[in-house]
Design an enzyme around this catalytic site. Sequence first.
Site, PDB file in Angstrom:
ATOM      1  N   GLU A   1      15.605  89.044  56.596  1.00  0.00           N
ATOM      2  CA  GLU A   1      14.724  90.098  56.035  1.00  0.00           C
ATOM      3  C   GLU A   1      14.243  91.082  57.095  1.00  0.00           C
ATOM      4  O   GLU A   1      13.037  91.347  57.216  1.00  0.00           O
ATOM      5  CB  GLU A   1      13.531  89.461  55.317  1.00  0.00           C
ATOM      6  CG  GLU A   1      13.938  88.662  54.107  1.00  0.00           C
ATOM      7  CD  GLU A   1      12.776  88.232  53.201  1.00  0.00           C
ATOM      8  OE1 GLU A   1      11.605  88.361  53.609  1.00  0.00           O
ATOM      9  OE2 GLU A   1      13.054  87.774  52.078  1.00  0.00           O
TER      10      GLU A   1
ATOM     11  N   GLU B   1      17.997  83.540  49.132  1.00  0.00           N
ATOM     12  CA  GLU B   1      16.642  83.135  48.743  1.00  0.00           C
ATOM     13  C   GLU B   1      16.427  83.575  47.308  1.00  0.00           C
ATOM     14  O   GLU B   1      16.547  84.765  47.005  1.00  0.00           O
ATOM     15  CB  GLU B   1      15.581  83.796  49.633  1.00  0.00           C
ATOM     16  CG  GLU B   1      15.535  83.240  51.048  1.00  0.00           C
ATOM     17  CD  GLU B   1      14.362  83.782  51.861  1.00  0.00           C
ATOM     18  OE1 GLU B   1      13.305  84.094  51.271  1.00  0.00           O
ATOM     19  OE2 GLU B   1      14.522  83.900  53.079  1.00  0.00           O
TER      20      GLU B   1
HETATM   21  O1  AHR Z   1      10.982  81.563  51.371  1.00  0.00           O
HETATM   22  C1  AHR Z   1       9.763  82.034  51.850  1.00  0.00           C
HETATM   23  C2  AHR Z   1       9.887  83.351  52.610  1.00  0.00           C
HETATM   24  O2  AHR Z   1      10.268  84.352  51.719  1.00  0.00           O
HETATM   25  C3  AHR Z   1      10.948  83.421  53.679  1.00  0.00           C
HETATM   26  O3  AHR Z   1      10.488  82.935  54.899  1.00  0.00           O
HETATM   27  C4  AHR Z   1      11.214  84.880  53.771  1.00  0.00           C
HETATM   28  O4  AHR Z   1      12.506  85.156  54.200  1.00  0.00           O
HETATM   29  C5  AHR Z   1      10.911  85.416  52.402  1.00  0.00           C
HETATM   30  O5  AHR Z   1      10.090  86.510  52.443  1.00  0.00           O
END
Ligand code: AHR
Length: 497
Positions: free
Chosen positions: A173, A291
Amino acid sequence: MKKAKCIVNQHFKLADIDERIYGSFIEHMGRAVYTGIYQPEHHSADEQGFRQDVLEAIQSLNVPIVRYPGGNFVSGYDWQDGIGPKSERPTRLDYAWLSIENNQFGINEFADWAAKAHTQGMIAVNLGSGTPQQAGYLAEYCNIDKGTYWSDKRREHGYEQPHNFKVWCLGNEMDGPWQTCALSAQEYANKARETAKILKWVDPSIELVACGSSSKEMATFPSWDRTVLEACYEHVDYISLHRYYEYEGDKLSFLAAFHDLNDFIHTIKATADYVKAEKRSDKVMMLSLDEWNVWYIKHMDTKRWQWAPAIAEDVYSLMDALVMGGLLTTIVNNADRVKMACLAQLVNALAPIHTSAEGGVLKHATYYPFMQVSNYGRGSVYKNIVLCDEVQTEKYGAAPQLATLTTFDADSGEMAFFVLNTDLDHDVELELRLEEFGALKMIERQVLTGDDLFAVNSFDAPNNVVPTTQECIEHAGSQFSITLPKTSWTMLRFRVV
Ligand code: AHR
């Protein structure tokens, strides 16, 4: 009762499913690692400190790949802190979650744990405070057999065989201002490309994931993705996408999250294909949804400078579990391009598995749809023609009322059909036509539903929200009429007879 129809035909195969689509994620976040998967003093811990009760719950989920060590954590993490004798490892401040990190669990412990969890690692490198060179050293430490400084260090640390991690993420990210040392699209694109070159020089057999947009809501979406791919197209194998949903008061919108996720995936596909055309490339860029989940981020309480604080420990409801089912249908229906996906996360932090540091393991409601689809949604995915009502949602406009998924495993002759009914008030009579697969015998029918959409599991009532097994339809054939209760998730399994 409402009526709907779903037609599936053996000739309409969409894609073979890459099993890594059922991946998950362990980050150094809250209690995911410490008092989650690793707790040497726990009564169920093995000689390495890995909790056996947690390992068992993970093994039943059948998760083929686990992303590690972050997440936001990785962007300020020095992997060298987590190797060598445990007594000499430094305790540091983790900038991502404002926690204390004592580094008792590092890359070698992860490799051992992953083998015991019957999974493989997807390793993220630090492209925030870290450098391409440090990423290269990590790949050398993990994947080179012997005869170099870092591979010999690994051997010195007791690991004669390389870990051979096959999937590597180029940061996390990096478009997010919350990230340690966030970058502009062009800065990240250059850093990712140079890191990709080093990593593939170290081990040409690995696959690389470049950071795409961290959500659809980012102001830089989707131009970030285009810029990154323009710089990295021939150097990487996947572009990542991340997506979280939460209930904000409108049930219909929340239940239609599957529809929004489909839109997000299609936009990233289109962006990648635009760059493919620009570059006159033959290569099709695959997607890594590394994610995704339901996450009540607004309720998150960050506790400053504690070790293993209980953060993001969402207690998932029946409605959250239904949404998860819907999201899974979208993910697998896009298996032609989504080759990997990681449920974020696996234990304690926004996770289906919750541990008590002193006691046992609790499976939240979301555990169950994931377990069903991960175990039975294997083989190939087929196109579903669905004739059903549409609902008008506040957030996502018109969305189909049903979300469906059909998979067929030619080797075992088994088919699985999953369906979410988002109708808040009506049962739906579904006519299911499974054409040209041969005569199918229903072998299992499970339904997850209930009167209280906010019902949850707890240590006192661990089976409050679990799927119930229902009687199968007796006759073998290709047409089945099934009642889908209002707001329900159904799994049907068939075998060719
Ligand atoms: O999964 C929790 C967080 O969400 C992770 O660390 C990040 O990559 C995202 O913003």
